[in-house]
Structures are given as structure tokens and as C-alpha cells.
Design an enzyme around this catalytic site. Structure first.
Site, short mmCIF file in Angstrom:
data_model
loop_
_atom_site.label_atom_id
_atom_site.label_comp_id
_atom_site.label_asym_id
_atom_site.label_seq_id
_atom_site.Cartn_x
_atom_site.Cartn_y
_atom_site.Cartn_z
N LYS A 112 0.82 -1.21 0.00
CA LYS A 112 0.00 0.00 0.00
C LYS A 112 0.85 1.27 0.00
O LYS A 112 0.40 2.33 -0.41
CB LYS A 112 -0.97 -0.03 1.16
CG LYS A 112 -2.05 -1.08 0.93
CD LYS A 112 -3.14 -1.09 1.97
CE LYS A 112 -4.25 -2.03 1.56
NZ LYS A 112 -3.86 -3.46 1.61
C1 LIG Z 1 -4.46 -4.53 0.99
C2 LIG Z 1 -3.70 -5.80 0.90
C3 LIG Z 1 -4.05 -6.81 -0.03
C4 LIG Z 1 -5.28 -6.72 -0.92
O1 LIG Z 1 -5.15 -5.76 -1.96
P1 LIG Z 1 -6.42 -5.23 -2.76
O2 LIG Z 1 -5.91 -4.12 -3.61
O3 LIG Z 1 -7.42 -4.76 -1.73
O4 LIG Z 1 -6.97 -6.35 -3.58
C5 LIG Z 1 -3.24 -7.93 -0.11
N1 LIG Z 1 -2.16 -8.09 0.71
C6 LIG Z 1 -1.80 -7.14 1.59
C7 LIG Z 1 -0.60 -7.38 2.45
C8 LIG Z 1 -2.53 -5.97 1.73
O5 LIG Z 1 -2.16 -5.04 2.63
#
Ligand SMILES: *Cc1c(COP(=O)(O)O)cnc(C)c1O
Length: 462
Positions: A112
Site C-alpha cells: 500500500k
Molecule cells: C491490501 C492488501 C491486499 C489486498 O489488496 P487489494 O488491492 O485490496 O486487492 C493484499 N495483501 C496485503 C498485504 C494488503 O495489505
């Protein structure tokens, strides 16, 4: 570039407006009106470019001239200078043709950061230009809160309030938020659960009177700029593996679908991709929809991969809009039905999705098995989210001569519980974070009462 809503009713917006706006007024999500194209030559020219340069070239048409090139280059360079690896998102070869794309070298050790390091800077740029300030409010059960805080800590025109459930997030996750002592960062521990915190944030967005006219901004994954930032690593990794001369496939551990939707956009821009494999944990709405056309909500299951624990995938709406050939009314009707009852996609749109997407769901027992198996075969310790991807990639491989890139969405040190359960002593935090457990913390405990939270936000914002 103009942006339009997936439900066809809200007014079209500019890039600046779309960055400052969350959901469209008709309940839809914003998408670009046209898809910019990367030619064979554009892709070939990226060979050997830095990540920041590729990011600039991929995102420039989405910004559509609303930020001058030099400023935008600086914003992009600053955003990715916070990553601890020179490649920003290095590829790690696991075997003959399976690669991990390590997206966890940012400040909070999860993917993120790629989006939020950019989004914070874009927001600050536009607010500065307008002479405005804004307040960010969000609720978190872990990953997103810390990434948002790290993305905004240096922003002069933003104050950020992140609510987390008191005593219900792991110590590492809490400290990643509460040890950021910048004076525009406010951590609030709510005496309640995540849903209480989330409900108070939602209520605050619905009625913003308590801020006396100051703009309230959401940084959740429906913000278009987050998707835009994520398109870049699909392009950069494919180019590193031989695009445009060679196709690749991607496997994406998925929840709200923002990540894999960004990959789909890269493909629509002209990146040669063989297929996308969607990995889910036991919360498998995406897998059920693709495999069985069962588009229905099911109870939330708490899993070892908690950042993928969802009931509804908010960004899936963006892909549905494309699958329904941009018929906003049909998307709106489908999603209204979905709110109330189990439903199904129409045949033609489902067939279009299945041309590009495969899926696989991985339960907790399998996550532990995969962590052990992957270590045995490759010496890598995977985090539990990446483990779902590793298994899904192997099961839905397709043509074995096409390189498979599994997105490693978090560093294993961040999810030690699963790693320990899999039988390993744990994974140390990387050197720049090894004093995390000794750092000073700052947060305010508040009751789960909307009025108390809103009073705190209104008083503390600068
Ligand atoms: C947010 C997150 C996901 C999922 O990603 P999306 O874009 O919501 O599909 C997967 N793995 C981790 C570690 C995350 O923080």
C-alpha cells in the site's frame, strides 16, 4: 483527461478533482474516460529506465497536463525515494519461470506504500495550489492506516486522523502508526471494534458539518490515484522481463481488487499480458464469482492473511464497468441487486472476464503448508498474503513458458503470527525498523462515540 463514474450519473471530473474526491455522487467509482495507450516502442524505450522514470511516463497521460512535468517528476521521485531498495520493487526469481515482485520495501513494509506515498504528495500539491487545507479520516484494522500515515506525515496542508480498535491490532501494526510523532498525525484508539471505528468514519463523511467547511478526504482504495500508482509496477516488472517482446502473467493476492484492477489497466494500455490469476483467502467472493458465477456476500472469516479479509470487493465495480462495456445503468442495477440478495453476472460480461482472469482460493491450513513448502523449495519465507499468491500461481499457471510474476504484498516480519504457526522462529524486522519496539508512541484513547471523536478531530486539526 476526464474521469467518469461507473454508474453513469455523476458529473465528469478533472484529475485534480478526482484526487480530492472519493466516491462519485451517484455511488459509483471514477475511471478515466479513455485509456491512454503505450505503444510497442514506448515500452521498448523503458528498458533500463529507473522506476521513477517509468512511473512518470506511465502516469503522465492520467494527470493530463494538470501538473507541469517538472513538478510531477519531483513528486514521483520523492515518493519512491522513501523505498529502501534501489529498484523500488525488485523482482526475485524463485525458479525457472516464477518470480516474486517484492512490493514491500516501502516505509510500512506492505504494497500500500506504493500508492499512498504518491497520493499524500498529490493531495498536498493540489491543496497548496488552491490555498486550502484538508482533513483525512480513516479507520484501520492494520495495514492501510500506517501506510496512509507514512504517506501524509510530511504534508503541510493535511491533518490525518486514523482510528484503530484499542488493544485489537498487533503491536507491530500499532507501533507503525503511533510512533510517527509528526504534528499533523493523530492516532485514535477507539474503545470498540473495527466496525465501530469504521462506522464513525462513515458517519463523519456523510455529515461533515463538524468541520465547518474544511474538506474531508478519504484515502481508501477507491481513490483513482491509488490505482494509477499501482499500474506502474506491472509495466516496470514486465519490461524487466522482456516486454513488449515477451508476454508475462501476474498472480495477485486480492481483497478489494484495487491491485489486480491496476494490472488490468496496464494490460488495457497495451502491456502484453497472458493472464491474471486472482488469489483469495477464505473470503473468496472474487473466486466464487469467476469460477461459479456466484456473486454473493458471505460472512466475514478471520484468516491468517488479515489484510485480505473482506466481504465485498469495492474496486470490482471498476472491472464490472468494463465487462458490461461501460453500461453504467447495468452496473448500477447489478450492484443494487447484489446489496440485497445473491446474484449472478450476465453471460457475456462473465465470458469477457474469464478471457483474462483465473482464480484460486486458499484456506488457512494451506497458507501454513505453502509457507513451509515455498521455504523448502526456494529458501524464501513468504508472508501469508503472498503465500496465497504462490499457491494460486502454481495451480493456475497456464502456459509454463510464460513468466509468472506473483506479487509479494507484504514483508513476512509484519505477519509473524502466521510465520511462527508455520514452524519458523519468526523473521526480523528490516534494519531501519529494528528499534520499532523501543520508539516513543503517541495516541489518544476515546470512547466509541461519534460526538467525542468528531469533537477531538475538530479541536486538534491545525
Ligand atoms: C491490501 C492488501 C491486499 C489486498 O489488496 P487489494 O488491492 O485490496 O486487492 C493484499 N495483501 C496485503 C498485504 C494488503 O495489505
Amino acid at each position: 483527461m476526464r474521469y467518469i463514474s461507473t454508474r453513469g450519473q455523476a458529473p465528469a471530473l478533472s484529475f485534480e478533482e478526482v484526487v480530492l474526491t472519493g466516491m462519485a455522487s451517484d455511488g459509483g467509482l471514477y475511471v478515466p474516460e479513455t485509456v491512454p495507450q503505450l505503444s510497442h516502442e514506448d515500452l521498448a524505450d523503458m528498458a533500463g529506465c529507473s522506476y521513477a522514470e517509468i512511473a512518470f511516463r506511465v502516469m503522465k497521460p492520467y494527470v493530463g497536463g494538470e501538473i507541469d512535468d517538472e513538478t510531477f517528476r519531483d513528486i514521483v521521485r520523492d515518493a519512491y525515494a522513501t523505498f529502501s531498495h534501489d529498484a523500488v520493487v525488485p523482482l526475485n526469481q524463485l525458479d525457472a519461470n516464477h518470480f516474486l515482485l517484492e512490493l514491500f520495501h516501502g516505509p510500512t513494509l506492505a504494497f500500500k506504500d506504493v500508492a499512498l506515498q504518491l497520493l499524500g504528495r498529490l493531495l498536498d500539491h493540489f491543496l497548496q495550489k488552491r490555498g486550502e487545507r484538508a482533513v483525512i479520516m480513516g479507520a484501520t484494522s492494520g495495514d492501510t492506516g500506517s501506510a496512509a500515515i507514512e504517506g501524509c506525515r510530511h504534508c503541510d496542508n493535511l491533518d490525518i486522523f486514523i482510528l484503530h480498535p484499542h488493544n485489537r491490532v498487533s503491536e507491530v501494526q500499532r507501533r507503525q502508526m503511533t510512533t510517527v510523532l509528526a504534528d499533523n498525525v493523530f492516532n485514535v484508539a477507539i474503545e470498540g471494534n473495527f466496525d465501530d471505528a469504521q462506522a464513525m468514519v462513515k458517519a463523519s463523511f456523510a455529515d461533515q458539518g463538524f468541520l465547518n467547511g474544511t474538506r474531508l478526504v478519504a484515502v481508501n482504495s477507491i481513490n483513482w490515484a491509488r490505482i494509477m500508482a499501482q499500474i506502474v509496477y506491472y509495466v516496470a516488472s514486465a519490461v524487466a522481463l522482456g516486454a513488449p517482446h515477451r508476454k508475462v502473467s501476474f498472480c495477485v493476492p486480492s481483497a478489494n481488487f484495487g491491485n489486480v484492477f491496476a494490472g488490468y489497466m496496464a494490460h488495457r494500455m497495451g502491456l502484453p499480458v497472458e493472464r491474471f490469476v486472482i488469489a483469495t483467502n477464505a473470503n473468496d467472493i472474487l473466486h466464487r464469482t469467476l469460477a461459479d458465477n456466484d456473486f454473493s456476500k458471505q460472512e466475514l472469516v478471520a484468516t491468517l492473511a488479515p489484510s485480505m479479509d473482506i466481504v465485498v470487493s469495492s474496486n470490482f465495480e471498476r472491472l464490472l464497468f468494463e465487462a458490461y462495456q461501460r453500461d453504467g445503468a447495468a452496473v448500477a442495477a447489478l450492484l443494487e441487486r447484489f446489496q440485497d440478495e445473491p446474484t449472478a453476472l450476465a453471460e457475456a460480461p462473465l465470458a469477457r472476464l474469464r478471457e483474462m482472469l483465473a482464480s484460486h482460493s486458499v484456506d488457512d491450513t494451506t497458507i501454513l503448508e505453502v509457507i513451509r513448502e515455498a521455504h523448502h523449495r526456494t529458501q524464501e519465507i513468504l508472508d501469508p498474503h503472498t503465500a496465497t499468491g504462490y499457491r494460486a500461481a502454481e495451480r493456475q499457471r497456464g502456459d509454463a513458458s510464460v513468466p509468472m510474476v506473483t506479487l509479494a504484498t507484504a514483508h513476512p516480519a509484519k505477519f509473524a503470527e502466521a510465520v511462527v504457526k508455520a514452524g519458523f522462529p519468526g523473521v526480523p524486522l528490516p534494519p531501519h525498523m529494528d528499534d520499532l519496539l523501543e520508539r516513543e508512541e503517541r495516541y489518544t484513547v476515546l470512547p466509541a462515540e461519534l460526538a467525542a471523536v468528531q469533537r477531538f478531530v475538530a479541536e486538534q486539526r491545525r
